[in-house]
Design an enzyme around this catalytic site. Structure first.
Site, short mmCIF file in Angstrom:
data_model
loop_
_atom_site.label_atom_id
_atom_site.label_comp_id
_atom_site.label_asym_id
_atom_site.label_seq_id
_atom_site.Cartn_x
_atom_site.Cartn_y
_atom_site.Cartn_z
N HIS A 225 -2.86 -10.01 7.48
CA HIS A 225 -3.65 -9.92 6.30
C HIS A 225 -2.94 -10.71 5.30
CE1 HIS A 225 -0.78 -7.23 4.02
NE2 HIS A 225 -0.32 -6.75 5.23
N GLU B 66 -5.90 -5.16 2.61
CA GLU B 66 -5.15 -4.25 3.47
C GLU B 66 -4.10 -3.33 2.68
OE1 GLU B 66 -1.74 -2.72 5.99
OE2 GLU B 66 -1.74 -3.97 4.34
N GLU B 67 -3.57 -3.95 1.69
CA GLU B 67 -2.57 -2.95 1.11
C GLU B 67 -3.03 -1.83 0.22
OE1 GLU B 67 0.37 -3.08 1.81
OE2 GLU B 67 1.14 -5.05 1.97
N HIS C 232 7.37 -4.61 0.14
CA HIS C 232 6.84 -4.26 -0.94
C HIS C 232 7.42 -4.21 -2.11
CE1 HIS C 232 3.52 -1.47 1.18
NE2 HIS C 232 3.35 -2.70 1.77
N ASP D 88 1.46 -7.36 11.62
CA ASP D 88 1.98 -6.78 10.68
C ASP D 88 3.03 -6.01 10.27
OD1 ASP D 88 1.47 -6.48 7.69
OD2 ASP D 88 0.15 -4.74 7.83
#
Length: 470
Positions: free
Chosen positions: A289, A335-336, A433, A363
């Site tokens: 992604h 995606e997130e 993140h 991922d």
């Protein structure tokens, strides 16, 4: 003693023979000799790919390409203008790279805006707390909110102390267990806190290691439950607040979040191909992604996965190799936020499921490769295992059970074989993140091997006479 050792040796041999017999009678599949010869016949092409990517003109290319990209655009929140520009850049760059059928496919994604935010400890002393609002959270009132704090270590403790939570900010100081366990507090903490009357929730960052670094991510609201603002704070601050509470100290925090969800906006999945020569309508799909959270550079999550997918096709194209079926790279959007881009792609293409040979996603980092995770029939796994032997010189040939990936799950459910990169990613959640997700955490040589694995697996599967058996 000699007789004792001889008896032990005979016992070992009998047990070993029984083990072999058990393995040979439990449904283990042997690859037919004609397919083995077919795979062996790709040795020259495979060697060209590996040499190109790890020692030749393609050495460090994937790292350098990603570094240029992340240095140019930084992080790329789905729905943002930056993400739009990043997609436009990728379409232009992949066309310039000579790939086939390069285009974008639209997908609607949440238009979540972080805005200004802060958390300040007021009692027992004044301290600014490092924080990041969680994705899709609502904001606070315009002037923020101030409340006393209740610290809990688990949902069970929250429920047991529910009478203490009304009107307070609940802090979840859950110990790291694993991502799958600990992420539940990020995802569900706000609604669980709201059920007992809390007015906001702060979640200890989902990470086993911290240097006062908050880690964001998506959260969800339960239907019928009041939506309260929620953010992550650092491991250090969550533990500090727990110590304060254990001493009987009153804790007060002021929280301000401008976060807002303003409907949906259009984004795009980015698609490129190397067209197949014999079965162009049959697809081997590799993916990662392109979107990221709005912190760091999104290099590890998931620029690396997206770029090794581009690199796999790029190397095949650069070497003039033409597989029998089409190799397709998809760089997902959204995606997130929960897989919005891949959901749209699946719904647009699910009628082509019978032509999907395998769907692959990277991922979970692009560190030292160890092999491929696989979901599919035993027959298909046996063939993939034979192909992966080419990666033995890199200690990256193991085929593990259970491919995973938010963006490819739908295809598994529809019976399509799946693959995901397995790598030594023990420190992945150190940076996940957070502002620490930058090019610095990646290694050019390790990325080359990941790209080689991705290219070898996808090219060989695409170049077989027949699709993988379902």
């Amino acid at each position: 003693m000699a007789g004792f050792y001889r008896t032990c040796a005979l016992t070992f041999l009998v047990c070993a023979a029984q083990t072999v017999l058990a393995q040979s009678s439990d449904g283990t599949v042997t690859v037919p000799e004609d397919i083995k010869r077919e795979i062996a016949g790709m040795a020259d092409d495979v060697q060209k790919l590996i040499s190109y990517l790890t020692a030749g003109a393609g050495k460090h290319q994937v790292y350098d390409r990603l570094a240029t990209f992340t240095d140019t655009f930084g992080n790329r929140l789905a729905g943002s203008l930056t993400m739009q520009h990043a997609v436009e850049y990728m379409i232009g760059t992949m066309k310039h790279d000579g790939l086939d059928n390069v285009h974008g496919e639209p997908a609607m994604v949440p238009n979540w805006i972080r805005g200004l935010e802060s958390a300040t400890l007021l009692e027992p002393r004044v301290q600014n707390l490092a924080m990041l609002g969680l994705g899709l959270s609502v904001g606070t009132p315009r002037n923020g909110l101030t409340a006393d704090v209740l610290v809990v270590n688990s949902f069970d403790e929250l429920h047991n102390r529910s009478s203490e939570a009304k009107g307070k900010i609940v802090v979840f100081n859950q110990d790291w267990v694993s991502y799958g366990v600990s992420v539940q507090y990020r995802g569900n903490g706000a609604s669980e806190a709201a059920k007992v009357g809390a007015i906001a929730a702060l979640v200890r960052s989902v990470t086993p290691f911290s240097i006062n670094s908050p880690h964001t991510g998506a959260m969800t609201y339960q239907d019928g439950i009041e939506k309260i603002p929620t953010a992550c704070i650092t491991v250090e601050d969550a533990q500090m607040l727990a110590r304060m509470q254990a001493r009987g100290t009153r804790i007060s925090i002021r929280l301000h979040m401008d976060a807002a969800l303003d409907g949906e906006v259009q984004s795009m999945n980015t698609v490129a191909e190397v067209k197949g020569t014999t079965h162009p309508d049959e697809i081997v799909l590799v993916s990662g992604h392109l979107d990221s959270w709005d912190v760091g550079q999104g290099a590890m999550d998931d620029g690396g996965g997206a770029f090794i997918s581009w690199q796999a096709l790029s190397a095949v194209r650069a070497l003039g190799l033409r597989p029998k079926r089409t190799m397709r790279a998809v760089l997902w959007t959204g995606e997130e936020f929960g897989g919005f881009g891949s959901d749209r792609y699946y719904n647009d293409h699910k009628n082509d499921s019978n032509n999907m040979d395998i769907v692959m996603e990277s991922d979970s980092g692009v560190f030292q490769a160890t092999g491929l995770r696989f979901t599919g029939s035993k027959e298909a796994k046996a063939i993939v295992t034979e192909i992966m032997k080419y990666m033995a010189p890199f200690n990256a040939s193991t085929v593990f059970d259970g491919a995973d990936g938010t963006d490819i799950d739908w295809w598994f459910k529809n019976g399509v074989p799946g693959g995901s990169l397995d790598n030594e990613n023990e420190k992945y959640f150190y940076f996940h993140h957070s502002n620490g997700d930058t090019m610095t955490v990646l290694d050019p040589d390790e990325m080359d091997v990941c790209a080689a694995l991705w290219a070898v697996a996808s090219y060989c599967i695409a170049n077989l006479d027949s699709m993988l058996p379902r």
